[in-house]
Write an enzyme that holds these catalytic residues in place. Structure first.
Site, mmCIF file in Angstrom:
data_model
loop_
_atom_site.group_PDB
_atom_site.id
_atom_site.type_symbol
_atom_site.label_atom_id
_atom_site.label_comp_id
_atom_site.label_asym_id
_atom_site.label_seq_id
_atom_site.Cartn_x
_atom_site.Cartn_y
_atom_site.Cartn_z
ATOM 1 N N ARG A 190 -12.754 -1.505 27.628
ATOM 2 C CA ARG A 190 -12.342 -2.719 26.903
ATOM 3 C C ARG A 190 -10.830 -2.641 26.760
ATOM 4 N NH1 ARG A 190 -11.746 -1.917 21.299
ATOM 5 N NH2 ARG A 190 -13.617 -0.751 20.822
ATOM 6 N N HIS B 68 -11.750 -4.463 19.650
ATOM 7 C CA HIS B 68 -13.198 -4.726 19.520
ATOM 8 C C HIS B 68 -13.415 -6.195 19.186
ATOM 9 C CE1 HIS B 68 -17.239 -4.809 17.925
ATOM 10 N NE2 HIS B 68 -16.783 -5.096 16.730
ATOM 11 N N TYR C 149 -6.502 3.872 16.904
ATOM 12 C CA TYR C 149 -7.418 4.932 17.326
ATOM 13 C C TYR C 149 -7.333 5.307 18.799
ATOM 14 C CZ TYR C 149 -10.288 0.714 18.273
ATOM 15 O OH TYR C 149 -10.738 -0.503 18.689
#
Lengths: 328, 367
Positions: free
Chosen positions: B258, B262, B271
């Protein structure tokens, strides 16, 4: 002349499943032990032999899987009747019930509807082990998109189950296992339905309206008979469907008597008794002559069986609750 | 040997990162390949516009798909029109290929339930948000098809995080037991919001989880649309018409990335490293197919420019159409809760409608 059989409640449910399996090829019964074993309460006895393993399906032991695959089947137009072996084990399937079973129709603007009926034996009083006696019907009544049906007689159990299976919307059908074999009644062999969403008056009386359902209908009627001998006449209303609730019947009985008591074995807080009390406050306040009484299970985890007779509303507790309303 | 007879970590590839052929090309003609490329460009452009609309306050929270076009378009391209798609919430590209108009996807993320109401001839289930909860639905739907003697296949999409959920295991287990015609398509995009794939499982691959359920499992390069197409096509074919010794269901792990967040509510810089993102961007599925098609003489600058402008026009039209939809009438809140409206719901609506008549919409609506 209609042929009838003298059946217990669980036999009437079995007969209802049998009839609907025969009437509609899209009906399938599925769950743990429902096939060869005929169900732990014998509710599906003999169905596997007659209809085979593709109609009466022994599934893996997985509640979310049972409810979730039934959701998929129902979305494709079948009428699955999943069984959860005890209502105390519905929680692993709870997400499927509230996130999908209840919402599929709304979310797809009616393109998909889920004509499924989730059955489970529920409630206490049979000396079962822990987690086998819970009555958490309020969870499901709280969830829009579901119907929640709880029968109290063999005749009605068969008819309500047939109506539930034929319903285009998903139904939670909770079977009070305390009265699975408590008494018998003549049940027609032919198919018939008893409409959901309607209460039934079990006893006429002018002094106080008593609302109940499921296994508590019997001790409530017992209490009403005892009080009747003392000249106190109870109108006993069996709700039969707790969602959607028959508000009209509830209000009417209350307006007739001005006093009300609600009896259920589920815990008091957040239970149906609170909902019924609120309905009466909203719609019939000026008829009220006494506080509305609640005779219910206590707000404690369901006990092991050495204490369950104290936990469950007994005829004595119900009598006492009714007397409080009458003598106010 | 079929693709299902390989080791779980023996990733199926057709094109390498430079678009060079390193595996068996699927049986697709040039126009089909260009169409697949066009769908990928469309999904990518749509995604960029959707994120931008969210930033402008014209759309609610949105889950971007950029980077996953190879897996989504490659797999959906293998479906027959009669086959069913059971998506999670990120398969806008796959749903588009299967016939769901872009306008529907926009409407859903703009807060209109009607976005989930696909045209009757488009076999797509509603978006499923609770993770893995759609997996048992896919098994049940496929099971219904099998019980009725129909011959459809069902593809169910979910992410790597979903493989940690009970519903994944229950749904795939039922599929194995009842041999349902289901293809479980795992978009392993490496991150379940902020938690990496290594935190979901100690399994070396996700494909090998198939072993536990007695079904086929295969890993495919999800950044390679042609490999994804080939694997999905083989899995669908097997679902509809299994060889005697093979299970109908398949678990496909499409390894991909990705590129973005998200959802638009998430900040992935917290992160993950830029280096990681850059290294995956070099595997971009769109560039890869474009290089191959240019090398074959199927695409040139002119054709690419023409595709780009038609894609832009198509997305602009869909946005116009979605934004010109009136706010749904509040009656719709009640309309579809039950097939027949219970009296109490009718009463609740009437009470509300009377107040709305009296006070006007301004009393209820922001801005």
């Amino acid at each position: 002349m209609t042929e009838t059989q003298n059946l217990t409640l669980v036999q009437a449910i079995r007969d209802g499943l049998h009839t609907e399996l025969r009437e509609d090829d899209d009906v399938v019964v599925m769950g743990q032990d429902v096939g060869k074993n005929g169900g732990v309460f014998r509710a599906t006895e003999g169905l596997f032999d007659e209809f085979g393993g593709d109609r009466v399906i022994d599934t893996p032991l997985a509640e979310s899987g049972i409810v979730g695959t039934a959701v998929g089947m129902a979305a494709m137009g079948m009428r699955p009747v999943p069984e959860i072996q005890f209502s105390g084990f519905m929680y692993p399937g709870f997400d499927q019930i509230v996130s999908h079973m209840a919402r599929f129709r709304t979310r797809s603007r009616g393109r998909f509807t889920l004509p499924m009926t989730l059955r489970a034996p529920y409630g206490g009083g049979i000396r079962a082990p822990e987690h086998h006696s819970e009555s958490k019907e309020a969870f499901y009544a709280h969830e829009a998109g579901l119907k929640v049906v709880i029968p109290s007689t063999p005749y009605e159990a068969k008819g309500l189950l047939a109506a539930s299976i034929r319903d285009p919307d998903p139904v939670i059908f909770l079977e009070p296992k305390l009265i699975y074999r408590a008494f018998r009644e003549e049940v027609p062999e032919e198919p018939y339905t008893v409409p959901t969403g309607e209460a039934a008056t079990r006893r006429e009386g002018d002094d106080v309206a008593v609302f109940t359902y499921g296994a508590m209908t019997r001790p409530t009627l017992e209490a009403a008979e005892t009080l009747g001998e003392e000249g106190i006449e109870c109108e006993v209303v069996d709700l039969r469907t707790i969602s959607p609730l028959d508000r009209e019947a509830v209000v009417e009985a209350f307006e007739k008597t001005g006093r009300a008591v609600v009896v259920h074995e589920a815990p008091k807080t957040g239970g149906l008794a609170g909902e019924i009390t609120a309905i009466l406050q909203e719609e019939a306040l000026l008829y009220q002559e006494a506080p509305i009484g609640r005779v219910t299970g206590f707000d404690v985890p369901y006990p092991l069986y050495a204490l369950e007779d104290y936990y469950l509303p007994s005829a004595a507790r119900i009598e006492d609750g009714i007397l409080e309303a009458v003598e106010f | 040997m079929t693709v299902f007879d390989r080791a779980y970590d023996d990733t199926v590839r057709v094109l390498d990162e430079d678009g060079e052929v390193v595996g068996d090309l699927p049986d697709l003609d040039d126009e089909s390949l260009v169409e697949m490329y066009r769908h990928m460009r469309l999904a990518r452009h749509f995604d960029g516009r959707a994120v931008s609309l969210q930033r402008q306050g014209r759309m609610g929270t949105y889950p971007p798909l950029s980077g996953q076009e190879g897996a989504q378009i490659g797999s959906a391209y293998a479906l027959d029109a009669d086959d069913w798609m059971i998506p999670s919430y990120r398969e806008h590209g796959a749903a588009l290929v299967h016939g769901l108009p872009l306008k529907q996807t926009l409407l859903y993320w703009m807060g209109h339930e009607d976005g989930n109401n696909a045209p009757p001839d488009v076999n797509v289930f509603p978006v499923a948000v609770p993770i893995a909860s759609q997996v048992p639905h896919a098994t049940g739907a496929a099971w219904a098809s099998k019980l009725r003697g129909e011959n459809d296949a069902f593809v169910c999409y979910f992410g790597d995080g979903a493989t940690s959920e009970g519903d994944f295991h229950e749904g795939v287990n039922f599929a194995g037991v009842f041999d349902t015609p289901t293809v479980f398509f795992c978009n392993n995009n490496q991150w379940a919001i902020s938690v990496p794939r290594e935190r979901q499982t100690r399994s070396a691959t996700l494909a090998q989880k198939a072993e536990a359920y007695g079904i086929d499992g295969v890993q495919v390069d999800g950044m390679d649309p042609l490999a994804v197409y080939s694997v999905t096509e083989a899995a669908l074919e097997k679902a509809r018409d299994p060889e005697t010794d093979r299970p109908r269901p398949t678990l496909i792990e499409a390894v991909q990335y990705r590129f973005g967040a998200h959802t638009t509510a998430d900040d992935p810089t917290v992160y993950r490293d830029d280096d990681e993102v850059e290294s995956w961007k070099r595997k971009d599925p769109i560039d890869r197919l474009e290089s191959y098609l240019r090398g074959e003489g199927v695409l040139d600058d002119e054709r690419v420019a023409e595709i780009e402008s038609s894609v832009e026009a198509q997305v602009a039209d869909a946005i116009d159409a979605a934004e010109s939809m009136a706010r749904p009438d509040p009656r719709e809140l009640f309309e579809h809760a039950y097939a027949e409206l219970p009296p109490e719901l009718e009463r609740q609506y009437e009470e509300f409608a009377a107040l709305r008549d009296e006070r006007g919409d301004a009393a209820f609506l922001e801005d």
